[in-house]
Design a protein around this motif. Structure first.
Motif, PDB file in Angstrom:
ATOM      1  N   ASP A   1      -7.555  45.345 -83.574  1.00 20.90           N
ATOM      2  CA  ASP A   1      -5.890  45.145 -83.421  1.00 20.90           C
ATOM      3  C   ASP A   1      -5.747  44.140 -82.357  1.00 20.90           C
ATOM      4  O   ASP A   1      -4.613  43.735 -82.243  1.00 20.90           O
ATOM      5  CB  ASP A   1      -5.071  46.487 -83.144  1.00 20.90           C
ATOM      6  CG  ASP A   1      -5.944  47.079 -81.704  1.00 20.90           C
ATOM      7  OD1 ASP A   1      -6.900  47.042 -81.539  1.00 20.90           O
ATOM      8  OD2 ASP A   1      -4.890  47.851 -81.446  1.00 20.90           O
ATOM      9  N   LYS A   2      -6.694  43.604 -81.473  1.00 23.31           N
ATOM     10  CA  LYS A   2      -6.715  42.643 -80.453  1.00 23.31           C
ATOM     11  C   LYS A   2      -7.336  41.208 -80.753  1.00 23.31           C
ATOM     12  O   LYS A   2      -8.354  41.416 -80.803  1.00 23.31           O
ATOM     13  CB  LYS A   2      -6.918  43.206 -79.017  1.00 23.31           C
ATOM     14  CG  LYS A   2      -6.294  42.580 -77.860  1.00 23.31           C
ATOM     15  CD  LYS A   2      -6.701  43.201 -76.702  1.00 23.31           C
ATOM     16  CE  LYS A   2      -6.134  42.607 -75.248  1.00 23.31           C
ATOM     17  NZ  LYS A   2      -4.687  42.370 -75.373  1.00 23.31           N
TER      18      LYS A   2
ATOM     19  N   ARG B   1     -10.649  42.190 -81.889  1.00 20.70           N
ATOM     20  CA  ARG B   1     -11.479  43.246 -81.467  1.00 20.70           C
ATOM     21  C   ARG B   1     -10.657  44.568 -81.446  1.00 20.70           C
ATOM     22  O   ARG B   1      -9.409  44.658 -81.483  1.00 20.70           O
ATOM     23  CB  ARG B   1     -12.218  42.816 -79.913  1.00 20.70           C
ATOM     24  CG  ARG B   1     -11.164  42.773 -79.046  1.00 20.70           C
ATOM     25  CD  ARG B   1     -11.790  42.351 -77.504  1.00 20.70           C
ATOM     26  NE  ARG B   1     -10.844  41.966 -76.664  1.00 20.70           N
ATOM     27  CZ  ARG B   1     -10.103  43.035 -75.716  1.00 20.70           C
ATOM     28  NH1 ARG B   1     -10.342  44.304 -76.096  1.00 20.70           N
ATOM     29  NH2 ARG B   1      -9.511  42.630 -74.957  1.00 20.70           N
ATOM     30  N   SER B   2     -11.282  45.647 -81.127  1.00 19.49           N
ATOM     31  CA  SER B   2     -10.262  46.990 -80.854  1.00 19.49           C
ATOM     32  C   SER B   2      -9.934  47.048 -79.483  1.00 19.49           C
ATOM     33  O   SER B   2     -10.685  46.872 -78.308  1.00 19.49           O
ATOM     34  CB  SER B   2     -11.327  48.081 -81.190  1.00 19.49           C
ATOM     35  OG  SER B   2     -10.587  49.462 -80.820  1.00 19.49           O
TER      36      SER B   2
ATOM     37  N   ILE C   1      -2.751  37.492 -85.387  1.00 20.54           N
ATOM     38  CA  ILE C   1      -1.971  38.815 -85.688  1.00 20.54           C
ATOM     39  C   ILE C   1      -0.515  38.826 -85.517  1.00 20.54           C
ATOM     40  O   ILE C   1       0.192  39.101 -86.388  1.00 20.54           O
ATOM     41  CB  ILE C   1      -2.533  39.966 -85.078  1.00 20.54           C
ATOM     42  CG1 ILE C   1      -4.177  40.132 -85.260  1.00 20.54           C
ATOM     43  CG2 ILE C   1      -1.992  41.104 -85.414  1.00 20.54           C
ATOM     44  CD1 ILE C   1      -4.623  41.281 -84.562  1.00 20.54           C
ATOM     45  N   SER C   2      -0.248  38.114 -84.513  1.00 18.92           N
ATOM     46  CA  SER C   2       1.355  38.188 -84.221  1.00 18.92           C
ATOM     47  C   SER C   2       2.167  37.033 -85.050  1.00 18.92           C
ATOM     48  O   SER C   2       2.978  37.091 -85.770  1.00 18.92           O
ATOM     49  CB  SER C   2       1.629  37.577 -82.885  1.00 18.92           C
ATOM     50  OG  SER C   2       0.912  38.430 -81.903  1.00 18.92           O
ATOM     51  N   PHE C   3       1.438  36.128 -85.666  1.00 17.21           N
ATOM     52  CA  PHE C   3       1.642  34.969 -86.468  1.00 17.21           C
ATOM     53  C   PHE C   3       1.883  35.802 -87.923  1.00 17.21           C
ATOM     54  O   PHE C   3       2.979  35.541 -88.681  1.00 17.21           O
ATOM     55  CB  PHE C   3       1.010  33.799 -86.516  1.00 17.21           C
ATOM     56  CG  PHE C   3       1.248  32.864 -87.825  1.00 17.21           C
ATOM     57  CD1 PHE C   3       2.467  32.143 -87.732  1.00 17.21           C
ATOM     58  CD2 PHE C   3       0.531  33.051 -89.046  1.00 17.21           C
ATOM     59  CE1 PHE C   3       2.754  31.182 -88.516  1.00 17.21           C
ATOM     60  CE2 PHE C   3       0.966  31.891 -89.935  1.00 17.21           C
ATOM     61  CZ  PHE C   3       1.885  31.089 -89.806  1.00 17.21           C
TER      62      PHE C   3
END
Length: 830
Positions: free
Chosen positions: A211-212, A360-361, A228-230
């Protein structure tokens, strides 16, 4: 959506599936879903077929709809035997279409809900791994609470572009998952320490994924969008007319690039370490690159980003890149890449840049009793289906841990053989009886190659067959079985020119004793016969002797071959059962001497001018022995002639064969319909190649259905498909038992010719499906022509509604519809 197929395309893919005995596609599937089985289940195309096909899919993969859209071609498709022959069956699109049809028709399967076991499990993360784990545990009776940091469940599936995954598919899969048991999903919950839940839960599964985002750690990186944000907030971004750089060469980077294009970017360029052919993308993903005109710049890395901060946000001005090289003979891996010292850095102008090099987590994996970790946070980036597999495996480990059982042996974390407990492929019992003996189902093996011996029968019983008739055997008779005696007239119609077993009756008797002893719940029968020489006294002795030997061996029923089409005996009708008088005489010999507790079946042929005289003659014999159990087997294989290369010089060899399989179904149906009102017990035989053809036999009044060709083609394991198909058909039609199904088409099974409606329909076309082949213009009534766009146009004055054009349209573009009053008025048949 590109992954959905038309009905015609779906049937084409179905036809290409070989239903392989080894099922390599199933073995290659991370969740152990069997495409061979769900394709076979859906072939008939009835609503309940899509339901049971969906049950096979969802029983292995609660995100079966999603995976139909996003599964890559390197799992099941790579294992398809057609891949190296022509091209693989398009399994993910087939799966996606089946699930869609099941959902749209309201025919999604209902899995049995378990009784609560009093245990509670917490799952962190509502992505594929978390949902996979929850499905297994809920089906075992656990209360499962899922905690998700985002505002909706689905994990990274929510970030897949709509072009690849319609989010309604994800949402409907999750709704299906909620029906599996006691599952609650809580969103917008931020939990960073699984251990805090152990006071309330018996175990905790952490499946929070990767999630990072990874960072490049270069100057000016804050001016870039993290991927991810995009993807999460892309609808708030306006890229209209902008030139966008995407850093990364994997599937995530491609999703970002496609999304940027869809958000209005005039130019999107993927900058990556890989060359185009090294990018870890599927064929479908590579297609998207071409479709959207995305540029690829390989063997390049980004060194820095130059940007400027403005009141309305951070914006970039340019990026600096440099070339890299892969040492000769090295296989691509990012760690192998070296800087190209001969090349100078370049300054490139872009309006926006998105970093998409993976993630990565954010959750630390700390070993703690009762806490389990699974999914991508353990295994690294995987596909959706692999994440589901990991979740299922983890659930199995949790269940074993809580119940103090040995830890399950899992060879590969992303391959799971766990099946949801509530899947029920036989929702209505198929138990029936054979002359008072209870049997598992009405489906048994015919006297044929698949029943020629103990080993064959054992394999059939272990596969689930209710019974079988061992191949016809005689005593002290020289047997001639020709070489290459089997013929495949078409893929579903076979023929054979053998007539009996090569095994002596003595061996068959010993094998019957063994089978009856080992499988007392199965219907073990035998087939025999005797000579027809005209010397009745001597002939009778053999028929009676064979009968008594089989009865003493413990046969649960005996069938007598009176109609072997390829073994004509030279009687008046060429086959015994074409001669009513001779048939009655032989049956009388057997009935007179036989044990009344052991049923007798007399195998007849449909190759008669009329079946009535044969049945009437048999009934007269049966009436003499009212306390003895007897019936007929009908309609057997059909006599035919096939040619093959042989020793003849002037022409091929003409071989008399017993035609079986799909090609003889209409003949058998008519024969059974004609016998249906004559009050005689029938075991149906000759033709059925699927459960519906067998169900038609039962509806016409037969008590059991014998199979031969389907087993030679698909193996003993086809019995599961036959049972499932019949059971789901019965459930769909409100039929609660086999006894309710038998004779359901009676008393008037045939609609007479003059009763058929004379009101003519007319052919019409779905233009979007037309492939412009022009084959429809072969209409025998000259009613169809092509317009200037090569689309068929039907002349209402000539079309008499025969429907042959619809039947042969490979694309499924043509269909029949009601005529308008004007079209009706111009039809001239005079």
């Amino acid at each position: 959506m590109r992954n959905l197929l038309t009905d015609a395309q779906l049937q084409t893919e179905f036809a290409r599936c070989e239903y392989c005995e080894e099922k390599p596609c199933k073995e290659a599937c991370p969740v152990d879903c069997s495409p061979a089985d769900f394709i076979m289940a859906a072939k008939r195309g009835l609503p309940q077929d899509f339901m049971r096909s969906a049950a096979i899919i969802m029983g292995s993969n609660p995100l079966g709809g999603v995976c139909g859209f996003v599964c890559p071609d390197y799992h099941c498709m790579k294992a398809c035997v057609h891949r190296t022959f022509d091209n693989a069956v398009s399994i993910p699109p087939v799966q996606a279409t089946i699930i869609k049809k099941a959902k749209e028709s309201g025919k999604m399967p209902e899995f049995t809900k378990p009784e609560p076991n009093g245990k509670k499990i917490a799952v962190l993360g509502a992505g594929p791994a978390g949902l996979g784990a929850a499905s297994v545990l809920a089906q075992k009776g656990y209360q499962v609470d899922i905690f998700e940091t985002e505002s909706k469940p689905g994990g990274m599936c929510n970030l897949i572009p709509d072009e690849r995954l319609d989010k309604s598919v994800l949402h409907s899969d999750i709704e299906f998952l909620r029906t599996l048991g006691n599952i609650e999903i809580y969103t917008d919950v931020h939990l960073y320490n699984p251990e805090v839940l152990l006071d309330e839960y018996d175990s905790v599964i952490a499946a929070t994924g990767l999630d990072k985002e990874y960072r490049l750690n270069i100057k000016g990186e804050d001016y870039a969008y993290p991927w991810i944000s995009f993807l999460k907030y892309h609808k708030k971004v306006n890229f209209k007319g902008m030139k966008v750089a995407v850093v990364g060469g994997g599937a995530v980077a491609l999703d970002v690039a496609v999304t940027a294009k869809l958000r209005g970017a005039s130019n999107v360029e993927m900058i990556c370490l890989e060359k185009f052919n090294e990018m870890p993308l599927t064929e479908a993903e590579r297609y998207l690159i071409l479709k959207h005109g995305i540029e690829i710049t390989g063997r390049t890395k980004v060194d820095s980003i130059n940007g400027v901060s403005k009141p309305d946000g951070k914006k970039i001005k340019s990026i600096i890149t440099s070339k890299v090289v892969l040492p000769e003979k090295e296989k691509f891996h990012p760690s192998k890449i070296k800087a190209d010292k001969k090349a100078n850095p370049q300054t490139r102008q872009f309006d926006a840049i998105i970093i998409a090099i993976g993630s990565r987590s954010s959750l630390e994996l700390k070993k703690k009793k009762s806490v389990f970790f699974t999914g991508d946070m353990v295994n690294g980036p995987t596909t959706v289906v692999e994440a589901v597999a990991a979740g299922k495996n983890c659930a199995a480990e949790v269940d074993a841990y809580i119940n103090n059982q040995p830890k399950p042996v899992i060879k590969k974390k992303v391959k799971s053989r766990v099946i949801l407990d509530g899947k029920n492929m036989v929702p209505v019992s198929l138990e029936t009886d054979f002359f008072g003996r209870k049997i598992l189902s009405p489906f048994i093996l015919s006297a044929a190659p698949p029943s020629d011996g103990y080993e064959q029968m054992k394999k059939a019983y272990e596969a689930g067959w209710a019974g079988g008739v061992m191949k016809t055997a005689f005593d002290n008779v020289d047997i001639h079985i020709p070489s290459e005696y089997m013929f495949a007239v078409t893929k579903t119609t076979y023929g054979n020119c053998d007539n009996v077993s090569g095994h002596p009756l003595e061996r068959v008797c010993s094998e019957i004793k063994q089978l009856v002893s080992e499988y007392p719940d199965r219907l073990t029968m035998a087939s025999t016969g005797g000579p027809v020489t005209g010397n009745d006294e001597e002939d009778k002795k053999v028929w009676v002797s064979n009968t008594i030997k089989l009865e003493n061996a413990g046969a649960m029923g005996i069938e007598y071959s009176l109609s072997c089409p390829q073994g004509g005996d030279g009687t008046k009708g060429d086959i015994v059962s074409q001669d009513a008088e001779l048939t009655a005489k032989i049956i009388d010999w057997v009935m007179e001497a036989s044990n009344p507790d052991i049923p007798k079946l007399f195998k007849l042929t449909a190759a008669v001018t009329a079946i009535y005289p044969i049945i009437f003659a048999i009934k007269e014999v049966f009436a003499k022995y009212p306390n003895k159990k007897a019936g007929v087997t009908l309609a057997n294989t059909f006599p035919a002639l096939s040619f093959r290369q042989g020793k003849k010089e002037k022409w091929e060899e003409g071989i008399v064969i017993g035609l079986s399989g799909e090609g003889v179904i209409p003949i058998s149906n008519l024969t059974l319909a004609n016998v249906s009102g004559m009050g005689i017990t029938v075991s149906g035989n000759g033709g059925p190649m699927d459960y519906k053809a067998a169900a038609d036999f039962l509806a016409l009044g037969v008590k059991t259905v014998q199979f031969c060709t389907i087993v030679m083609k698909h193996g003993y394991g086809i019995i599961d498909e036959l049972h499932s198909g019949l059971s789901y058909l019965m459930k769909e039609r409100g039929i609660n038992s086999v006894s309710e199904l038998i004779r359901r088409a009676l008393p008037n099974p045939i609609t007479g010719f003059m009763e058929l409606t004379p009101t003519k329909k007319i052919s019409a076309v779905n233009e979007s499906l037309c492939e412009h082949c022009g084959n429809c213009t072969r209409c025998p009534y000259l009613a169809i022509e092509l317009n200037n766009k090569q689309i068929p146009q039907t002349d209402a004055s000539k079309c008499i509604g025969c429907s042959i054009c619809v039947q042969k349209c490979f694309a499924g573009a043509l269909y029949m519809r009601e005529r308008t009053p004007e079209e009706m008025s111009v039809l001239n048949e005079a």
